[in-house]
Design a protein around this motif. Structure first.
Motif, PDB file in Angstrom:
ATOM      1  N   SER A  84      68.069  22.832  26.554  1.00 16.97           N
ATOM      2  CA  SER A  84      69.418  22.787  26.776  1.00 16.97           C
ATOM      3  C   SER A  84      69.915  21.667  25.749  1.00 16.97           C
ATOM      4  O   SER A  84      69.283  21.027  25.199  1.00 16.97           O
ATOM      5  CB  SER A  84      69.615  22.194  28.144  1.00 16.97           C
ATOM      6  N   GLU A  85      71.210  21.789  25.674  1.00 16.53           N
ATOM      7  CA  GLU A  85      71.771  20.732  24.830  1.00 16.53           C
ATOM      8  C   GLU A  85      71.646  19.322  25.055  1.00 16.53           C
ATOM      9  O   GLU A  85      70.986  18.426  24.197  1.00 16.53           O
ATOM     10  CB  GLU A  85      73.318  20.898  24.715  1.00 16.53           C
ATOM     11  N   PHE A  86      71.432  19.006  26.413  1.00 20.03           N
ATOM     12  CA  PHE A  86      70.919  17.539  26.669  1.00 20.03           C
ATOM     13  C   PHE A  86      69.590  17.396  26.338  1.00 20.03           C
ATOM     14  O   PHE A  86      69.191  16.275  25.664  1.00 20.03           O
ATOM     15  CB  PHE A  86      71.028  17.585  28.093  1.00 20.03           C
ATOM     16  N   GLU A  87      68.698  18.104  26.378  1.00 18.40           N
ATOM     17  CA  GLU A  87      67.197  18.136  26.068  1.00 18.40           C
ATOM     18  C   GLU A  87      67.075  18.193  24.589  1.00 18.40           C
ATOM     19  O   GLU A  87      66.368  17.074  24.060  1.00 18.40           O
ATOM     20  CB  GLU A  87      66.371  19.212  26.646  1.00 18.40           C
ATOM     21  N   LEU A 146      69.208  20.034   9.698  1.00 16.42           N
ATOM     22  CA  LEU A 146      68.990  19.545  11.187  1.00 16.42           C
ATOM     23  C   LEU A 146      69.932  20.575  11.860  1.00 16.42           C
ATOM     24  O   LEU A 146      69.565  20.714  13.119  1.00 16.42           O
ATOM     25  CB  LEU A 146      69.422  18.076  11.242  1.00 16.42           C
ATOM     26  N   ILE A 147      70.807  20.971  11.671  1.00 11.49           N
ATOM     27  CA  ILE A 147      71.945  21.775  12.176  1.00 11.49           C
ATOM     28  C   ILE A 147      71.144  22.965  12.206  1.00 11.49           C
ATOM     29  O   ILE A 147      71.303  23.549  13.620  1.00 11.49           O
ATOM     30  CB  ILE A 147      73.163  22.068  11.534  1.00 11.49           C
ATOM     31  N   SER A 148      70.761  23.639  11.603  1.00  5.96           N
ATOM     32  CA  SER A 148      69.966  25.049  11.867  1.00  5.96           C
ATOM     33  C   SER A 148      68.962  24.905  12.745  1.00  5.96           C
ATOM     34  O   SER A 148      68.508  25.667  13.374  1.00  5.96           O
ATOM     35  CB  SER A 148      69.569  25.751  10.618  1.00  5.96           C
ATOM     36  N   TYR A 149      68.064  23.941  12.443  1.00  9.09           N
ATOM     37  CA  TYR A 149      66.939  23.629  13.388  1.00  9.09           C
ATOM     38  C   TYR A 149      67.448  23.546  14.990  1.00  9.09           C
ATOM     39  O   TYR A 149      66.735  24.190  15.810  1.00  9.09           O
ATOM     40  CB  TYR A 149      66.312  22.300  12.881  1.00  9.09           C
ATOM     41  N   GLY A 150      68.522  22.839  15.185  1.00 10.99           N
ATOM     42  CA  GLY A 150      68.981  22.525  16.393  1.00 10.99           C
ATOM     43  C   GLY A 150      69.358  23.924  16.967  1.00 10.99           C
ATOM     44  O   GLY A 150      69.431  24.208  18.169  1.00 10.99           O
ATOM     45  N   TYR A 151      70.175  24.666  16.242  1.00 14.14           N
ATOM     46  CA  TYR A 151      70.636  25.951  16.434  1.00 14.14           C
ATOM     47  C   TYR A 151      69.659  27.125  17.133  1.00 14.14           C
ATOM     48  O   TYR A 151      69.788  27.493  18.029  1.00 14.14           O
ATOM     49  CB  TYR A 151      71.435  26.453  15.471  1.00 14.14           C
ATOM     50  N   ILE A 152      68.489  27.001  16.249  1.00 14.88           N
ATOM     51  CA  ILE A 152      67.297  27.928  16.707  1.00 14.88           C
ATOM     52  C   ILE A 152      66.664  27.269  17.863  1.00 14.88           C
ATOM     53  O   ILE A 152      66.135  28.096  18.929  1.00 14.88           O
ATOM     54  CB  ILE A 152      66.294  28.180  15.574  1.00 14.88           C
ATOM     55  N   LYS A 153      66.586  25.993  17.889  1.00 17.05           N
ATOM     56  CA  LYS A 153      65.977  25.079  18.975  1.00 17.05           C
ATOM     57  C   LYS A 153      66.436  25.620  20.388  1.00 17.05           C
ATOM     58  O   LYS A 153      65.944  25.532  21.538  1.00 17.05           O
ATOM     59  CB  LYS A 153      65.629  23.640  18.608  1.00 17.05           C
ATOM     60  N   MET A 154      67.775  25.589  20.353  1.00 11.40           N
ATOM     61  CA  MET A 154      68.541  25.587  21.463  1.00 11.40           C
ATOM     62  C   MET A 154      68.822  27.130  22.062  1.00 11.40           C
ATOM     63  O   MET A 154      68.871  27.401  23.183  1.00 11.40           O
ATOM     64  CB  MET A 154      69.923  24.578  21.590  1.00 11.40           C
ATOM     65  N   GLY A 158      66.741  29.788  20.844  1.00  9.00           N
ATOM     66  CA  GLY A 158      65.555  30.426  21.419  1.00  9.00           C
ATOM     67  C   GLY A 158      65.719  31.795  21.137  1.00  9.00           C
ATOM     68  O   GLY A 158      66.467  32.256  20.352  1.00  9.00           O
ATOM     69  N   ALA A 159      64.256  32.522  21.328  1.00  6.75           N
ATOM     70  CA  ALA A 159      64.174  33.938  20.911  1.00  6.75           C
ATOM     71  C   ALA A 159      65.202  34.640  21.560  1.00  6.75           C
ATOM     72  O   ALA A 159      66.096  35.572  20.934  1.00  6.75           O
ATOM     73  CB  ALA A 159      62.884  34.466  21.223  1.00  6.75           C
ATOM     74  N   ASN A 160      65.562  34.651  22.729  1.00  2.00           N
ATOM     75  CA  ASN A 160      66.288  35.680  23.503  1.00  2.00           C
ATOM     76  C   ASN A 160      67.757  35.346  23.201  1.00  2.00           C
ATOM     77  O   ASN A 160      68.410  35.990  22.896  1.00  2.00           O
ATOM     78  CB  ASN A 160      66.332  35.307  25.224  1.00  2.00           C
ATOM     79  N   GLY A 161      68.141  33.941  22.921  1.00  5.67           N
ATOM     80  CA  GLY A 161      69.359  33.590  22.655  1.00  5.67           C
ATOM     81  C   GLY A 161      69.956  34.097  21.130  1.00  5.67           C
ATOM     82  O   GLY A 161      71.122  34.508  20.833  1.00  5.67           O
ATOM     83  N   LEU A 162      68.812  34.080  20.378  1.00  3.05           N
ATOM     84  CA  LEU A 162      69.036  34.426  18.924  1.00  3.05           C
ATOM     85  C   LEU A 162      69.320  36.145  18.942  1.00  3.05           C
ATOM     86  O   LEU A 162      70.339  36.459  18.427  1.00  3.05           O
ATOM     87  CB  LEU A 162      68.018  34.160  18.039  1.00  3.05           C
ATOM     88  N   THR A 163      68.758  36.646  19.728  1.00  5.68           N
ATOM     89  CA  THR A 163      68.454  38.236  19.625  1.00  5.68           C
ATOM     90  C   THR A 163      69.960  38.346  20.553  1.00  5.68           C
ATOM     91  O   THR A 163      70.695  39.431  20.066  1.00  5.68           O
ATOM     92  CB  THR A 163      67.579  38.835  20.503  1.00  5.68           C
ATOM     93  N   TRP A 164      70.224  37.791  21.516  1.00  4.72           N
ATOM     94  CA  TRP A 164      71.444  38.107  22.254  1.00  4.72           C
ATOM     95  C   TRP A 164      72.567  37.889  21.422  1.00  4.72           C
ATOM     96  O   TRP A 164      73.740  38.548  21.347  1.00  4.72           O
ATOM     97  CB  TRP A 164      71.633  37.128  23.402  1.00  4.72           C
ATOM     98  N   SER A 165      72.512  36.789  20.697  1.00  3.33           N
ATOM     99  CA  SER A 165      73.793  36.500  19.708  1.00  3.33           C
ATOM    100  C   SER A 165      74.052  37.899  18.591  1.00  3.33           C
ATOM    101  O   SER A 165      75.107  38.101  18.426  1.00  3.33           O
ATOM    102  CB  SER A 165      73.464  35.201  18.775  1.00  3.33           C
ATOM    103  N   THR A 166      72.864  38.405  18.150  1.00  3.27           N
ATOM    104  CA  THR A 166      73.142  39.410  17.155  1.00  3.27           C
ATOM    105  C   THR A 166      73.764  40.648  17.979  1.00  3.27           C
ATOM    106  O   THR A 166      74.437  41.249  17.103  1.00  3.27           O
ATOM    107  CB  THR A 166      71.701  39.799  16.595  1.00  3.27           C
ATOM    108  N   LYS A 167      73.323  40.938  18.944  1.00  7.61           N
ATOM    109  CA  LYS A 167      73.764  42.098  19.824  1.00  7.61           C
ATOM    110  C   LYS A 167      75.500  41.845  19.989  1.00  7.61           C
ATOM    111  O   LYS A 167      76.209  42.547  19.730  1.00  7.61           O
ATOM    112  CB  LYS A 167      72.945  42.276  20.965  1.00  7.61           C
ATOM    113  N   ILE A 168      75.574  40.591  20.421  1.00  6.02           N
ATOM    114  CA  ILE A 168      77.033  40.351  20.838  1.00  6.02           C
ATOM    115  C   ILE A 168      77.942  40.391  19.453  1.00  6.02           C
ATOM    116  O   ILE A 168      78.931  40.963  19.317  1.00  6.02           O
ATOM    117  CB  ILE A 168      77.175  39.004  21.707  1.00  6.02           C
ATOM    118  N   ALA A 169      77.380  40.071  18.287  1.00  5.77           N
ATOM    119  CA  ALA A 169      77.992  40.127  16.988  1.00  5.77           C
ATOM    120  C   ALA A 169      78.345  41.427  16.716  1.00  5.77           C
ATOM    121  O   ALA A 169      79.465  41.860  16.212  1.00  5.77           O
ATOM    122  CB  ALA A 169      77.061  39.422  16.157  1.00  5.77           C
TER     123      ALA A 169
END
Length: 962
Positions: A68-71, A768-776, A778-789
């Motif tokens: 999560s963003e807080f984590e 640091l930005i891209s590290y956080g983007y991938i870290k937050m 995760g695999a499902n969120g990244l894949t979901w982002s591609t599908k929504i794009a």
């Protein structure tokens, strides 16, 4: 028959801890409505109809569980504490700085500045353009040159660009005789020497490194590079060297420390042909190597050979002063394989910050800072000499070279949390900076005293002194214009910055649907760590045990990107997409050479490729052979096969973008990569469109051998008005040994090629930005982002159907993550694609990409971060514009499109000489009234600006014809 079930995403989308629901724009109900509009039952069905099945990943990405963003905030803070922030006096082009809080808060941390795009649409970028004009003026004043660009990537690459420019503008007799030697002073920064080697060999330049005092000024040389002051701190006698070089028709480039130029005479006053360096000292955090804005200044005679961007002054339709990017004929998409540089961007955000540092401090403030640095250095020098040490520099600004037992000094220094630089066992260099206090230099003295078992000598005051030779003391004035002498209180600077921000349209106002540029959300939680001193205040050459936090993040990011791309390893060193292209080709070149295939130099490039592709290939010493495209916009496989077989003995590589630059997943991609491999070549995949691959397919699966990634596109680093960027390369197993190295900090493979950028890990702070983007995500969120794009792009495609024709589609009629709409038929009504782009400003939108890759078209990419409501506003605007086109005619150019954009001054003028209403001009749809953005100038006159090139903040009289 395939049956697709609607995915149950409710639980996922209701989880308020999930970063994905904040990053992704459309809500679940919106997605359902969009699928209905497209005429499809489920998102999975859309993906099936869009992405060829034979390249789809069979298993998901193997990444850590999303935070999560807080984590993540707690996680990145804990990692930052693993970095040891010592007092650092290493120098070598990087120095601790003081970033004024007013600049940090109002520019670095302000999405109004960091989410803007390259100022292609000048009318809605006047604020950024003015800030960059300030930067150019600052550089020309301090260097004494006639023209400067709007920044480059780092000092070393700027020096390499200087070498390339001087090679291109050689005297006619030198060209005819094939003169190719370039002299480089041995006192040049080591990272610059390494990068010059990388860039020189492929284009046939012979580097000769030596002592400038012993140089014989032979007619075999076309140019030379001097460091001013030298890497050890000695101020080189550039005046005498340049005088002798001129006599021998040798052009001279000078790499100069910009803060030192406050006290040192400008190299331009001595006749230098090019002056380069970094502006990091002007308030920019070191950030373990970047990003920082380099500068490049030269003579007006070379203006058409300058790499990168130049901001120039012109006028608008009313004759008022306006700014825009000048001399766009230098662009790679025009020159292609004739380009002398592949640099197509700048470090805009950092250049804006450095320029504002000069605006805030003004000439008097800069003199105070430079005098403080020099006086502190001089006081330290005299005290160390009093202790019994030998200081070898006879003329210096901020750096001392001390003869001492380096091992002993280092041991004591690190115990006191102090870093010096140790060139050899008998030498220590100390570079003083603007943060150095009286207590700091007393600590330094005590360290050296302890190293020889003596009592320390306490310094009580810093006295004024001058250890700069009279020949090189500054006599010329600088920063005399009002902008550098008006904003010295925080209130004044805050209001000046705000006044510029209001002139720029950024992502915090509306969608920027630029195709190929992927202007997605740059989340605040990804950006916040950039303001932390634990990340900002680390020198890139500190011992690695002081950078454990950075090394943990950078290694993890490399592993993340390696997994996402399906390759074996990653290098983060390239600090732009263009540098990534070049790095990928140089790694391929090294691979061929390791197999005694030096002769392989043919690079196949599709005709639809981005212009940087052929420019990069030429820079890598390759010969470009262009392959055809079909009428559907795909690679002509038969033509590719024919040319691959024709050149099979010399084939080095294919450069291919996937999905294609035309916004299509080409079904023949695996056949294409096999053809190249069968004929002895390697496949370089341009990662510009990686946002349509992540989690669904990857370059490794498709058959590529190396790809570069634009972290400022797919992986959420903000574009910053045209920079910063990061362009890492990911490679297959056979290319791993050749990943780029660094002369000071070991990076890269076992047989690493020489440096691609100044710092070992390029622009590490931005990573640091891209590290956080991938870290937050995760695999499902990244894949979901591609599908929504993909969903968002196809939704816009469907909504515009009937108003605009989509030029290319996949085999099942779907777009990838972007599409090209054809505006060429509107010429019958006298309307050009540029008119549509300018009219969109009146609706509150930045235009999509204009006339790339096809002239007369718009390339639209909404990204996954835009909501259905925002896309509907954009589509409503486009459909409304289409109705305006239908009402236009060639015979009457006094129409709402030809006069766009409409400014507030026009709308409030007493006279209105247009055959449509003021409301139609300014508020064409009701939603515009709720959030109106006013372009600050009317349509700019590019041709006038290029004919009357002014690239500094000259007096207003110089701008306008009488």
């Amino acid at each position: 028959m395939l049956i697709f079930a609607r995915q149950n995403t409710t639980q996922f989308l209701m989880n308020t801890n999930a970063f994905a629901i904040r990053h992704i724009g459309p809500r679940e109900e919106d997605q359902n409505q969009m699928l209905k509009t497209i005429g499809i039952d489920s998102l999975d069905q859309l993906i099936y109809e869009t992405v060829p099945d034979d390249i789809r990943l069979k298993n998901g990405l193997n990444l850590d569980k999303p935070m999560s963003e807080f984590e993540y905030s707690s996680h990145i803070h804990e990692l930052s504490k693993q970095n040891k922030i010592y007092k650092t006096y290493i120098g070598l082009g990087y120095h601790p700085t003081i970033l004024p809080a007013v600049i940090q808060r109002n520019i670095l941390e302000n999405p109004g500045w960091y989410t803007a795009y390259t100022p292609y649409q000048a009318e809605i970028a006047q604020g950024r353009l003015e800030a960059l004009l300030n930067f150019q003026t600052m550089v020309t004043d301090l260097t004494g040159m006639e023209i400067a660009n709007a920044s480059l990537l780092d000092e070393s690459t700027a020096a390499a660009e200087a070498m390339s420019l001087l090679f291109a503008v050689r005297e006619r007799p030198q060209k005819k005789a094939g003169i190719n030697k370039f002299f480089v002073s041995e006192n040049t920064l080591p990272q610059t020497l390494s990068l010059l080697q990388t860039r020189a060999i492929p284009i046939g330049i012979e580097l000769v490194i030596g002592n400038e005092d012993a140089f014989d000024f032979s007619s075999e040389y076309f140019g030379a590079l001097l460091q001013y002051p030298g890497k050890n701190g000695q101020i080189t006698d550039i005046k005498a060297f340049i005088e002798k070089a001129k006599t021998a028709q040798i052009k001279v480039a000078v790499a100069a420390d910009i803060l030192s130029l406050v006290k040192l005479e400008a190299p331009g006053k001595f006749g230098a042909d090019v002056v380069v360096g970094t502006t990091q000292r002007f308030g920019i955090p070191m950030g373990y190597g970047g990003p920082h804005a380099a500068y490049f200044a030269t003579k007006d005679a070379y203006k058409r050979d300058i790499p990168g961007r130049i901001i120039g002054v012109t006028k608008d339709l009313n004759g008022n002063r306006a700014l825009r990017m000048a001399l766009q004929t230098r662009e790679q998409h025009i020159k292609r394989d004739r380009a002398t540089s592949n640099i197509c961007t700048a470090q805009v955000l950092l250049a804006v910050m450095a320029g504002m540092y000069a605006v805030y401090h003004g000439p008097k403030g800069l003199k105070f800072i430079a005098n403080k640095v020099h006086n502190t250095t001089s006081s330290l020098a005299s005290t160390l000499q009093e202790l019994g040490y030998t200081q070898t520099n006879t003329s210096f600004f901020d750096t001392l070279e001390i003869k001492a037992n380096a091992k002993k000094v280092k041991e004591i220094a690190e115990a006191n949390e102090v870093n010096f630089f140790y060139p050899n066992t008998e030498t220590v260099t100390i570079s003083i900076n603007e943060t150095t206090s009286l207590n700091d230099i007393n600590t330094i003295v005590s360290i050296f005293a302890k190293a020889i078992n003596k009592d320390t000598i306490e310094i009580n005051t810093i006295s004024e002194s001058n250890n700069i030779s009279e020949t090189h003391q500054r006599q010329s004035n600088f920063l005399t214009l009002d902008v550098f002498n008006s904003h010295h209180s925080e209130t004044e600077l805050m209001r000046y910055i705000k006044s510029l921000e209001r002139k720029d349209l950024s992502l915090n106002h509306s969608m920027i649907s630029l195709g190929s540029c992927t202007m997605k959300l740059n989340a605040a939680s990804e950006m916040l760590p950039l303001s932390s001193p634990n990340w900002g205040n680390l020198h890139p050459f500190v011992p690695i045990n002081q950078a454990k936090g950075y090394l943990t993040v950078l290694k993890a990011l490399e592993d993340q990107l390696t997994e996402i791309t399906g390759f074996a390893a990653t290098s983060l060193q390239p600090n732009s997409g263009a540098q990534g292209e070049f790095a990928g080709l140089m790694v391929i070149k090294a691979y061929h050479e390791s197999r005694n295939d030096q002769h392989r130099n043919i690079c196949l490039i599709p005709s639809s490729a981005h212009g940087t592709n052929p420019a990069s290939a030429v820079m890598a010493g390759m010969k470009v052979v262009v392959t055809k495209s079909t009428e559907e916009g795909n690679i002509d496989v038969n033509d590719l096969r024919e040319k691959a077989e024709l050149h099979k003995d010399n084939l080095a590589a294919l450069m291919v973008t996937y999905p294609s630059t035309h916004g299509v997943y080409e079904a023949s991609i695996k056949e294409i990569t096999k053809i190249i491999h069968d004929n002895g070549g390697q496949v370089y995949m341009d990662g510009a469109n990686m946002n349509a691959q992540v989690g669904l397919t990857n370059p490794g699966n498709i058959g590529a051998d190396v790809c570069h990634l634009n972290l400022h596109k797919t992986f959420a680093i903000p574009h910053g008005g045209g920079g910063p960027g990061v362009g890492p390369i990911c490679v297959a197993k056979q290319l791993v040994p050749f990943l780029p190295g660094n002369p000071i900090i070991k990076t890269g493979g076992e047989n690493a090629i020489t440096a691609i950028s100044s710092a070992p890990y390029g622009s590490a702070l931005a990573c640091l930005i891209s590290y956080g983007y991938i870290k937050m995500l995760g695999a499902n969120g990244l894949t979901w982002s591609t599908k929504i794009a993909i969903l968002n792009a196809n939704y816009i495609k469907q909504r515009l159907e009937g108003s605009f024709d989509t030029l290319y589609s996949g085999e099942r009629g779907r777009a990838a993550h972007e599409m090209i709409v054809d505006c060429r038929p509107f010429k019958a009504n006298g309307i050009e694609v540029t008119d549509i782009a300018k009219r969109l400003m009146d609706y509150g939108f930045h235009a999509p990409t204009v006339s790339f890759p096809v002239a007369g078209t718009l390339m639209i990419e909404p990204t996954e971060s835009e909501s259905k409501a925002e896309m509907d506003r954009f589509c409503d605007a486009m459909i409304s514009i289409r109705k305006e086109i239908d009402n236009a005619s060639k015979e009457d150019t006094n129409n709402v499109l030809k006069n766009a954009p409409h400014t507030l001054a026009m709308l409030t003028a007493n006279e209105w000489d247009f055959n449509y209403s003021r409301e139609t001009a300014a508020f064409p749809l009701n939603y515009v009234k709720d959030n109106k953005f006013w372009p600050s100038v009317r349509r700019v006159d590019d041709a006038y600006g290029d004919r009357n090139l002014i690239c500094t903040c000259a007096p207003i009289e110089d701008y306008i014809e009488a």
